[in-house]
Design a protein around this motif. Structure first.
Motif, PDB file in Angstrom:
ATOM      1  N   THR A  52       0.889  -1.170   0.000  1.00 28.82           N
ATOM      2  CA  THR A  52       0.000   0.000   0.000  1.00 28.82           C
ATOM      3  C   THR A  52       0.924   1.215   0.000  1.00 28.82           C
ATOM      4  N   PRO A  53       0.369   2.396  -0.285  1.00 23.22           N
ATOM      5  CA  PRO A  53       1.196   3.585  -0.045  1.00 23.22           C
ATOM      6  C   PRO A  53       1.419   3.656   1.465  1.00 23.22           C
ATOM      7  N   ILE A  54       2.471   4.309   1.888  1.00 21.66           N
ATOM      8  CA  ILE A  54       2.603   4.509   3.334  1.00 21.66           C
ATOM      9  C   ILE A  54       1.868   5.805   3.670  1.00 21.66           C
ATOM     10  N   PHE A  55       1.177   5.789   4.788  1.00 26.39           N
ATOM     11  CA  PHE A  55       0.199   6.837   5.094  1.00 26.39           C
ATOM     12  C   PHE A  55       0.816   7.990   5.880  1.00 26.39           C
ATOM     13  N   TYR A  56       0.471   9.204   5.492  1.00 26.34           N
ATOM     14  CA  TYR A  56       0.948  10.376   6.232  1.00 26.34           C
ATOM     15  C   TYR A  56       0.358  10.351   7.632  1.00 26.34           C
ATOM     16  N   VAL A  57       1.165  10.755   8.589  1.00 26.45           N
ATOM     17  CA  VAL A  57       0.677  10.705   9.969  1.00 26.45           C
ATOM     18  C   VAL A  57       0.207  12.077  10.469  1.00 26.45           C
ATOM     19  N   TYR A  67      -9.525   2.200   2.210  1.00 30.89           N
ATOM     20  CA  TYR A  67      -9.813   1.667   0.869  1.00 30.89           C
ATOM     21  C   TYR A  67      -8.523   1.185   0.200  1.00 30.89           C
ATOM     22  N   SER A  68      -7.454   2.019   0.276  1.00 30.70           N
ATOM     23  CA  SER A  68      -6.158   1.589  -0.291  1.00 30.70           C
ATOM     24  C   SER A  68      -5.719   0.287   0.376  1.00 30.70           C
ATOM     25  N   ALA A  69      -5.859   0.237   1.711  1.00 36.42           N
ATOM     26  CA  ALA A  69      -5.368  -0.919   2.462  1.00 36.42           C
ATOM     27  C   ALA A  69      -6.215  -2.169   2.191  1.00 36.42           C
ATOM     28  N   THR A  92       3.710   3.776   7.653  1.00 32.07           N
ATOM     29  CA  THR A  92       3.454   5.218   7.741  1.00 32.07           C
ATOM     30  C   THR A  92       4.631   6.052   7.248  1.00 32.07           C
ATOM     31  N   ASP A  93       4.255   7.191   6.648  1.00 32.12           N
ATOM     32  CA  ASP A  93       5.184   8.138   6.027  1.00 32.12           C
ATOM     33  C   ASP A  93       5.334   9.276   7.027  1.00 32.12           C
ATOM     34  N   GLU A  94       6.487   9.365   7.666  1.00 34.27           N
ATOM     35  CA  GLU A  94       6.553  10.189   8.871  1.00 34.27           C
ATOM     36  C   GLU A  94       7.450  11.425   8.771  1.00 34.27           C
ATOM     37  N   VAL A 307      -1.966   2.193  -5.377  1.00 32.09           N
ATOM     38  CA  VAL A 307      -1.878   3.626  -5.061  1.00 32.09           C
ATOM     39  C   VAL A 307      -3.179   4.331  -5.447  1.00 32.09           C
ATOM     40  N   GLY A 308      -3.448   5.438  -4.755  1.00 33.11           N
ATOM     41  CA  GLY A 308      -4.584   6.269  -5.141  1.00 33.11           C
ATOM     42  C   GLY A 308      -4.189   7.141  -6.330  1.00 33.11           C
ATOM     43  N   LYS A 309      -5.179   7.622  -7.058  1.00 31.25           N
ATOM     44  CA  LYS A 309      -4.897   8.383  -8.289  1.00 31.25           C
ATOM     45  C   LYS A 309      -4.098   9.663  -8.000  1.00 31.25           C
ATOM     46  N   ASP A 310      -4.240  10.218  -6.787  1.00 28.43           N
ATOM     47  CA  ASP A 310      -3.550  11.463  -6.447  1.00 28.43           C
ATOM     48  C   ASP A 310      -2.039  11.286  -6.370  1.00 28.43           C
ATOM     49  N   ILE A 311      -1.584  10.047  -6.194  1.00 25.79           N
ATOM     50  CA  ILE A 311      -0.138   9.857  -6.064  1.00 25.79           C
ATOM     51  C   ILE A 311       0.428   9.027  -7.220  1.00 25.79           C
ATOM     52  N   SER A 338      -9.452   5.235  -7.596  1.00 31.72           N
ATOM     53  CA  SER A 338      -9.912   6.626  -7.506  1.00 31.72           C
ATOM     54  C   SER A 338     -10.291   6.940  -6.064  1.00 31.72           C
ATOM     55  N   HIS A 339     -11.008   8.024  -5.872  1.00 28.21           N
ATOM     56  CA  HIS A 339     -11.244   8.500  -4.501  1.00 28.21           C
ATOM     57  C   HIS A 339     -12.683   8.346  -4.042  1.00 28.21           C
ATOM     58  N   TRP A 340     -12.844   8.397  -2.739  1.00 30.36           N
ATOM     59  CA  TRP A 340     -14.177   8.412  -2.143  1.00 30.36           C
ATOM     60  C   TRP A 340     -14.542   9.837  -1.792  1.00 30.36           C
ATOM     61  N   THR A 341     -15.732  10.237  -2.216  1.00 25.68           N
ATOM     62  CA  THR A 341     -16.282  11.500  -1.730  1.00 25.68           C
ATOM     63  C   THR A 341     -17.367  11.107  -0.716  1.00 25.68           C
TER      64      THR A 341
HETATM   65  N1  MSP Z   1       2.399   9.420   2.115  1.00 25.05           N
HETATM   66  C1  MSP Z   1       1.905   9.451   0.801  1.00 25.05           C
HETATM   67  C2  MSP Z   1       2.178   8.145   0.088  1.00 25.05           C
HETATM   68  C3  MSP Z   1       3.612   7.750   0.027  1.00 25.05           C
HETATM   69  S1  MSP Z   1       3.811   6.203  -0.712  1.00 25.05           S
HETATM   70  C4  MSP Z   1       5.415   6.079  -0.972  1.00 25.05           C
HETATM   71  C5  MSP Z   1       0.403   9.703   0.824  1.00 25.05           C
HETATM   72  N2  MSP Z   1      -0.223   9.440   1.946  1.00 25.05           N
HETATM   73  S2  MSP Z   1      -1.775   9.692   2.203  1.00 25.05           S
HETATM   74  O1  MSP Z   1      -1.993   9.312   3.560  1.00 25.05           O
HETATM   75  O2  MSP Z   1      -2.132  11.019   1.843  1.00 25.05           O
HETATM   76  O3  MSP Z   1      -2.557   8.762   1.229  1.00 25.05           O
HETATM   77  C6  MSP Z   1      -2.412   7.385   1.277  1.00 25.05           C
HETATM   78  C7  MSP Z   1      -3.415   6.695   0.386  1.00 25.05           C
HETATM   79  O4  MSP Z   1      -4.730   7.042   0.783  1.00 25.05           O
HETATM   80  C8  MSP Z   1      -3.290   7.095  -1.082  1.00 25.05           C
HETATM   81  O5  MSP Z   1      -3.409   5.949  -1.893  1.00 25.05           O
HETATM   82  C9  MSP Z   1      -4.472   7.988  -1.309  1.00 25.05           C
HETATM   83  O6  MSP Z   1      -4.931   7.966  -2.630  1.00 25.05           O
HETATM   84  C10 MSP Z   1      -5.471   7.352  -0.374  1.00 25.05           C
HETATM   85  N3  MSP Z   1      -6.556   8.269  -0.103  1.00 25.05           N
HETATM   86  C11 MSP Z   1      -6.520   9.437   0.588  1.00 25.05           C
HETATM   87  N4  MSP Z   1      -7.746  10.016   0.500  1.00 25.05           N
HETATM   88  C12 MSP Z   1      -8.569   9.238  -0.227  1.00 25.05           C
HETATM   89  C13 MSP Z   1      -9.929   9.256  -0.555  1.00 25.05           C
HETATM   90  N5  MSP Z   1     -10.725  10.246  -0.219  1.00 25.05           N
HETATM   91  N6  MSP Z   1     -10.435   8.193  -1.225  1.00 25.05           N
HETATM   92  C14 MSP Z   1      -9.665   7.103  -1.552  1.00 25.05           C
HETATM   93  N7  MSP Z   1      -8.397   7.060  -1.261  1.00 25.05           N
HETATM   94  C15 MSP Z   1      -7.789   8.153  -0.723  1.00 25.05           C
HETATM   95  O7  MSP Z   1      -0.133  10.109  -0.187  1.00 25.05           O
END
Ligand code: MSP
Length: 587
Positions: A52-57, A67-69, A92-94, A307-311, A338-341
């Protein structure tokens, strides 16, 4: 009229030959011995590495993250079922400016701040059944060493040089933008600002001496490679998008920030006044997990990113270019969603519409949420979340259709001995001569075709299509039971009893297929179904998708076996009044 058996055989042969051509003969059609061979040896050592992408903290987990996970978890579980040696990493992306600012706003030491939020991601993932094998935090020592090594390789190969970056930067996206990627806006206090066209986040002008990566050198090579491998970025819509981005020149990329602006990160090896750009740092996590630079090769050649489309830009352009520069193999797949609204609006703290996954699981259960996200989530386009939609979907497909079917076909009233009923070939022969009617044969055909279909859809990240197909078959099985109304048969009449058992046997066989196929999506519910049917853990893998062996004239190991004892409801219907406002106790 063609005989139903003939129709079934013909479609099977066609399908088999198609798959044989692709070297993917579905194993359900093999003989018992070959099936054993496949299970035990053919793919058991085949590595599969999904990330999965690593998540911002900087903020708590929300359903977009989940959803990504869940998407990656589903693919990991699917590969495990197929006998792959699958590895699944998240974390996590820290580092970076955004986290530095978030910790400072919270008045906390950055590492403590990161530890707390990272813990909350772990907690949500555990609650949601995310079966990761590796959890990485970019503040770990092993990661710093991997990033330093990676940097040194790029630098020693001449792909990094000292320069000056002048341009726009978006801290919320941690992204550099060209003038064509920003537009004018007015902020909430009426001041003119510039924002990123893609994310809508505010950008700032910056001019800094830092290290630059020769990204522009890789444009043609990337274009060439992507054209040669049209299947890497899935769904295909995103592949075209990346090709389109690469049509234009791309500037070199700043890969460090001055220490005076960014302290929270990994210093550039040999230059403590500069800190490595957070995206370069973060992307290397995928390598850190597999022990780069020591012995990463075995796993690295089987890596698949979700990955989500934003990244996508960071993964399909920056990451691929970094890997090319470092002389490392490129990923096998980049799965994009894609994303969830939420109720038609972008999810955001300021709108107060962020869906907390713990609350959602409290209302709908973990499997309820997982099913909804994967059944309703179309990776190609954004999807909208409503509580009511979740309720409707879970009630109609999980509680009523699937739960109802299980309940009906295992009921004491129809099956007082509580064993897997016997199939009778005279009642349901290969030719249309018994009690079965042509719709019944069509149902068999549809259920036999499911494993191949589900596999194809999973591989293309069209999980919703796989679930649509399963759901359609569940409807067919319910219609089959309804059509033959086994409750109207006279159990004292031996002929009726045989037909009743056959109806139940066929229905349980269908349920067994659905149970096995649904394991990657709703693991707890699938376990309930399979346990109720008396299916052992060894009989739940992809090779066990041997539908209705008795119809084929073969033995069925389950016939006569005791059903599992749990007669409980599969999925409790959700009531709007009970769901509204329910909050998780474990936050
Ligand atoms: N830290 C970066 C990723 C680095 S990977 C080397 C990052 N983190 S994030 O926390 O902002 O997003 C992590 C994942 O969550 C991404 O795949 C992103 O697309 C997903 N989502 C964040 N908001 C989302 C929605 N509203 N809907 C679906 N997925 C979304 O980007």
């Amino acid at each position: 009229m063609r005989s139903p058996c003939c129709i079934l055989t013909k479609t099977l042969i066609l399908r088999l030959s198609r798959h044989a051509l692709h070297g993917r003969l579905p194993r359900i059609y093999h003989c018992q011995a070959l099936r054993c061979f496949c299970t035990d040896h053919s793919q058991s050592s085949k590595p599969y590495y999904i990330t999965t992408p690593i998540f911002y903290v900087n903020a708590s987990p929300h359903i977009g993250h989940v959803y990504s996970a869940v998407t990656a978890d589903c693919l990991h579980r699917f590969k495990l079922l197929q006998g792959y040696n699958s590895r699944f990493s998240t974390g996590t992306d820290e580092h970076g400016l955004k986290i530095q600012q978030a910790a400072s706003n919270a008045g906390e030491d950055p590492l403590n701040f990161c530890t707390e939020v990272s813990q909350s991601f772990k907690h949500v993932f555990q609650r949601c059944g995310i079966l990761y094998t590796d959890y990485i935090r970019t503040t770990e020592k092993r990661h710093r060493q991997a990033v330093e090594h990676f940097w040194t390789v790029l630098h020693s190969k001449g792909f990094i040089y000292k320069g000056t970056y002048e341009g726009w930067y978006s801290t919320p996206d941690e992204s550099f933008l060209t003038p064509t990627q920003v537009i004018d806006r007015i902020d909430s206090e009426g001041r003119p600002i510039k924002v990123s066209m893609e994310s809508g986040h505010k950008v700032e002008w910056m001019k800094e001496d830092n290290y630059m990566f020769r990204l522009s050198d890789f444009r043609t090579e990337l274009l060439h490679w992507l054209r040669l491998h049209p299947n890497i970025i899935r769904p295909v819509k995103f592949h075209h998008l990346v090709l389109q981005w690469l049509e234009d020149e791309i500037p070199d990329l700043s890969v460090s920030r001055q220490k005076s602006r960014l302290q929270w990160g990994i210093p550039v090896p040999g230059d403590p006044e500069q800190v490595i750009y957070v995206w370069l740092d973060a992307l290397v996590n995928y390598l850190t997990v597999v022990n780069y630079p020591q012995n990463h090769s075995q796993w690295w050649t089987s890596v698949h990113h979700v990955v989500g489309k934003d990244i996508l830009k960071f993964h399909a352009i920056y990451w691929l270019a970094f890997l090319l520069a470092a002389g490392l193999p490129l990923p096998q797949t980049i799965f994009v969603h894609s994303h969830w609204t939420v109720e038609g609006k972008k999810m955001s703290k300021s709108l107060g519409n962020v869906i907390n996954p713990l609350d959602a699981m409290e209302k709908f259960t973990a499997d309820g949420l997982r099913y909804f996200l994967l059944r309703q989530g179309v990776p190609d386009s954004d999807c909208d979340y409503y509580d009511d939609k979740v309720i409707k979907m879970c009630n109609s497909e999980l509680a009523d259709a699937l739960g109802g079917l299980l309940n009906r076909c295992t009921a004491l009233s129809l099956n007082p001995t509580q064993v897997y009923p016997h199939f009778c070939n005279t009642c349901f022969p290969k030719e249309l001569r018994g009690k079965a009617v042509s719709e019944d044969y069509r149902m068999l055909e549809a259920v036999s075709a499911l494993p191949v279909l589900v596999e194809q859809h999973f591989e293309n990240l069209h999980i919703y299509k796989a679930l649509e197909a399963v759901s359609a078959c569940v409807r067919l099985t319910n219609a089959f039971v309804q059509r033959h109304a086994p409750w109207k048969l006279d159990r004292k009449d031996p002929g009726d009893q045989r037909w009743l058992d056959t109806i139940l046997h066929v229905s349980l066989e269908c349920l067994r297929m659905y149970g096995i196929l649904l394991q990657p999506v709703v693991p707890d519910l699938a376990d309930k179904i399979l346990s109720r049917l008396g299916v052992t853990t060894e009989e739940r893998n992809w090779d066990s998708l041997n539908f209705l062996m008795r119809y084929e004239g073969r033995d069925c190991d389950l016939e006569g076996r005791a059903l599992g004892p749990d007669m409980g409801v599969l999925f409790n219907r959700l009531e709007r009044s009970q769901v509204k406002g329910r909050k998780s106790k474990s936050q």
